[in-house]
Design an enzyme around this catalytic site. Sequence first.
Site, PDB file in Angstrom:
ATOM      1  N   ASP A   1       0.555  -0.749  -0.023  1.00 45.63           N
ATOM      2  CA  ASP A   1      -0.151   0.145  -0.001  1.00 45.63           C
ATOM      3  C   ASP A   1       0.605   0.979   0.349  1.00 45.63           C
ATOM      4  O   ASP A   1       2.239   1.153   0.276  1.00 45.63           O
ATOM      5  CB  ASP A   1      -1.014   0.226   1.468  1.00 45.63           C
ATOM      6  CG  ASP A   1      -1.668  -1.256   1.477  1.00 45.63           C
ATOM      7  OD1 ASP A   1      -2.397  -1.719   0.116  1.00 45.63           O
ATOM      8  OD2 ASP A   1      -2.557  -1.801   2.282  1.00 45.63           O
TER       9      ASP A   1
HETATM   10  N1  URA Z   1      -1.713  -5.939   4.255  1.00 40.70           N
HETATM   11  C1  URA Z   1      -1.991  -4.510   3.739  1.00 40.70           C
HETATM   12  O1  URA Z   1      -2.531  -4.223   3.984  1.00 40.70           O
HETATM   13  N2  URA Z   1      -1.396  -3.868   3.006  1.00 40.70           N
HETATM   14  C2  URA Z   1      -0.068  -3.566   2.350  1.00 40.70           C
HETATM   15  O2  URA Z   1       0.801  -2.949   2.413  1.00 40.70           O
HETATM   16  C3  URA Z   1       0.391  -5.537   2.993  1.00 40.70           C
HETATM   17  C4  URA Z   1      -0.303  -6.140   3.357  1.00 40.70           C
END
Ligand code: URA
Length: 230
Positions: free
Chosen positions: A102
């Site tokens: 993310d």
């Molecule tokens: N899970 C999430 O919520 N975000 C990420 O970036 C990776 C795994």
Amino acid sequence: MRLDRYLASRAQLSRQDVRRLLVDGRARVNGEVTRTMDREVRLFDCVELDGQVLQAGKAARYLMLHKPAGCVSATRDAAHRTVLDLIDEPDKDDLHIAGRLDFNTTGLVLLTNDGQWSRRLTQPSSLQGKVYLVETEDEIDPACVEAFARGLYFRFENLTTLPAELALLGPRRARLVLHEGRYHQVKRMFGHFRNRVTALHRERMGLVQLDPALAPGRYRPLTAEEIAQV
Ligand code: URA
């Protein structure tokens, strides 16, 4: 693509001609005479017929990046800096991301032009666990440990998450090992317990560990040993 189909299409030959030329040892893959019809030909292989190069073979590329926060795990984005903007390499547009993070998640991102390798890394597997350090807004309910190990139901996808290992490191800090990569998975798992993830960092994918010498935003090629670990 299989070698016999590859030769038939590249050299415009019939299946029978291809079979004969293979038996006669006229084809070489990566310098070796190859008589096996179903040998897979990949982008990285050098293929020769009667000494003429049909395909030179691209170099396979494998990079590890320490993704900083505020950067999109995409190769293009109209509004934000992407992980590819941090890479200064020729042919970087051939690279894809093996397992996105993310926008504000930090840590290990692997980039490659080898689709088979990245599929091995990202497919659900007990061997290729992804390890995250998690910080949360509220204290982590110890019941999470068992619930994550059992699996949580995600209504949107109508599935139950694979067993995940949660180790509590402090009241608001934990290490989580996932064996799959669902959309916003870590945040949704803690969201199930009404706890917001305030910081998330990926330390490891399978046996490939983020190099502690890499500052956020920096990258390096994987070693031969790291490539082979996947
Ligand atoms: N899970 C999430 O919520 N975000 C990420 O970036 C990776 C795994």
